[in-house]
Scaffold this motif. Sequence first.
Motif, short mmCIF file in Angstrom:
data_model
loop_
_atom_site.label_atom_id
_atom_site.label_comp_id
_atom_site.label_asym_id
_atom_site.label_seq_id
_atom_site.Cartn_x
_atom_site.Cartn_y
_atom_site.Cartn_z
N THR A 77 -6.28 0.65 9.20
CA THR A 77 -6.32 1.72 8.20
C THR A 77 -6.29 1.16 6.78
N ASP A 78 -5.31 0.34 6.50
CA ASP A 78 -5.21 -0.28 5.18
C ASP A 78 -5.91 -1.63 5.11
N LYS A 79 -6.50 -2.04 6.25
CA LYS A 79 -7.26 -3.29 6.31
C LYS A 79 -6.40 -4.50 5.90
N VAL A 80 -5.22 -4.54 6.50
CA VAL A 80 -4.25 -5.59 6.22
C VAL A 80 -4.14 -6.51 7.43
N LEU A 81 -4.22 -7.82 7.19
CA LEU A 81 -3.97 -8.81 8.23
C LEU A 81 -2.57 -9.39 8.01
N PHE A 82 -1.68 -9.14 8.97
CA PHE A 82 -0.38 -9.79 8.98
C PHE A 82 -0.58 -11.12 9.71
N SER A 83 -0.58 -12.21 8.95
CA SER A 83 -1.17 -13.47 9.42
C SER A 83 -0.17 -14.49 9.96
N ASP A 128 -12.61 -6.45 8.70
CA ASP A 128 -12.69 -6.11 7.28
C ASP A 128 -11.30 -6.25 6.69
N ILE A 129 -11.03 -7.41 6.09
CA ILE A 129 -9.69 -7.71 5.59
C ILE A 129 -9.67 -7.58 4.07
N GLN A 130 -8.78 -6.74 3.58
CA GLN A 130 -8.63 -6.55 2.15
C GLN A 130 -7.33 -7.16 1.62
N ILE A 131 -6.35 -7.32 2.50
CA ILE A 131 -5.04 -7.86 2.12
C ILE A 131 -4.57 -8.79 3.23
N ILE A 132 -4.01 -9.95 2.85
CA ILE A 132 -3.40 -10.86 3.81
C ILE A 132 -1.91 -10.94 3.52
N CYS A 133 -1.11 -10.64 4.53
CA CYS A 133 0.34 -10.65 4.40
C CYS A 133 0.91 -11.78 5.27
N PRO A 134 1.18 -12.95 4.70
CA PRO A 134 1.72 -14.07 5.48
C PRO A 134 3.23 -13.98 5.60
N LEU A 135 3.80 -14.87 6.39
CA LEU A 135 5.25 -14.90 6.57
C LEU A 135 5.95 -15.78 5.54
N HIS A 136 5.22 -16.52 4.75
CA HIS A 136 5.76 -17.27 3.61
C HIS A 136 4.78 -17.13 2.47
N LEU A 161 0.51 4.09 15.61
CA LEU A 161 1.69 4.50 14.86
C LEU A 161 1.58 5.93 14.38
N GLY A 162 0.53 6.61 14.82
CA GLY A 162 0.30 7.99 14.40
C GLY A 162 -0.92 8.07 13.51
N GLY A 163 -0.76 7.71 12.24
CA GLY A 163 -1.89 7.76 11.32
C GLY A 163 -2.69 6.48 11.26
N ARG A 164 -2.23 5.45 11.95
CA ARG A 164 -2.91 4.17 11.92
C ARG A 164 -2.70 3.47 13.25
N THR A 165 -3.50 2.44 13.47
CA THR A 165 -3.42 1.66 14.70
C THR A 165 -3.28 0.18 14.36
N LEU A 166 -2.36 -0.47 15.04
CA LEU A 166 -2.20 -1.91 14.91
C LEU A 166 -2.99 -2.60 16.03
N THR A 190 0.88 -1.17 0.00
CA THR A 190 0.00 0.00 0.00
C THR A 190 0.91 1.22 0.00
N GLU A 191 0.33 2.39 0.08
CA GLU A 191 1.15 3.60 0.06
C GLU A 191 2.16 3.63 1.21
N LYS A 192 1.78 3.08 2.35
CA LYS A 192 2.63 3.17 3.54
C LYS A 192 3.25 1.83 3.95
N ILE A 193 2.91 0.75 3.27
CA ILE A 193 3.42 -0.57 3.65
C ILE A 193 4.25 -1.13 2.51
N LYS A 194 5.47 -1.54 2.82
CA LYS A 194 6.38 -2.09 1.84
C LYS A 194 6.74 -3.54 2.18
N TYR A 195 6.93 -4.34 1.16
CA TYR A 195 7.47 -5.68 1.33
C TYR A 195 8.98 -5.58 1.30
#
Length: 388
Positions: free
Chosen positions: A158-164, A210-218, A133-138, A6-11
């Motif tokens: 904020t970005d509706k991302v689940l770090f799974s 409300d999950i729009q993106i899933i970011c797994p560890l593999h 984190l300022g503009g977003r909450t984990l 997303t604009e604020k999240i990088k891989y």
Amino acid sequence: MIKNITEKIKYIGVDDTDIDLFESQYVVPDGVSYNSYLILDEKVTVMDTVDLRKADEWLANLEQALDGRTPDYLVVQHLEPDHAGTIAKAVEKYPAMVVVASERAVKMLPQFFYDTNFEGRTMGVKEGDTLSLGGRTLHFAMAPMVHWPEVMVTYDSTDKVLFSADGFGKFGALSCDGEWACEARRYYFNICGKYGAPVQALLKKAAALDIQIICPLHGPILTENLGYYIGLYDTWSKYGVEKEGVLVAYASIHGNTAEVARKFADILREKGAKEVVVMDLSRDDMAEAVEAAFTYGKMAIAAASYDADVFPPMHDFLHHLAIKNFCNRRVAVIENGSWAPSAGKAMRNILSSCKGLDVIEDTVTITSRMKPQDIPALESLADQLLAE
């Protein structure tokens, strides 16, 4: 590899295509990815590290993505070394960074990094805790036994991302294209298969988000058709039947039991089995055999007797199934023995520890080689296995 999610999240993760065995037991011909992410908000947050094998490449990715900024937090969702191996190096490089992890994980840190001083540098969190984190909450949710007791997942509202964490992961480097389900299934049943109930508990928590993106560890970041992936995880963690079909798994010393297994597979096909998969437990990948056993609702096992027990490849296979909570299937048993057949009893003994199995009472016994008079017994066993 650095890319924008997303604009604020990088891989900022790395591929490992040099590894031969994941966890020193799973063949990974296409390698594996160690995923890590960077959130660039008012507070800069690193989401997990990588295996120590790839520390230098990951630290270079992190420094490039930071572009002169300094991380405030390192969120550790899982302490297994393939994800946490580089924590000590990161803490040393960024001394002001606070490690955020479950309370259980904080207590476990010294077990892995006994020579790193974490005093005053950790933040233990529990179910429902948040971090601004300022503009977003984990938002943190505990996921014990998916598949270690200290695991948690993180939701960015904020970005509706689940770090799974390990959830929704798969074998295979990101640089290798491949269909998701096959290697995700093999990964799930061999890594997390024992822990269906904890996975179900986590899915219930995820259903409220409300999950729009899933970011797994593999494996790949999931951004489309999330219902497909979640639906498969629901089936797998309930030990449900994904496909109608039969696995015929055999362990043969000189080829005679293999001949029986192949004949039995042909009989099943002739009787209308939708799909029949035959696997040689002496040669085929054990993790794929485990995956197939959980994929289908029915299984036939055929093995030679050995040392008044069962030929070891079959023993190994059934032991794997038992410790992974194999259940809710119908099983047919075929044994071979030249003077004192013992394989059938040995196989049944191992399966007796599995709950919810319908093991057909009749055992077909072959003496040395399959003969024409053995075919009716195989036909009958096939009828029982395929019966509704």
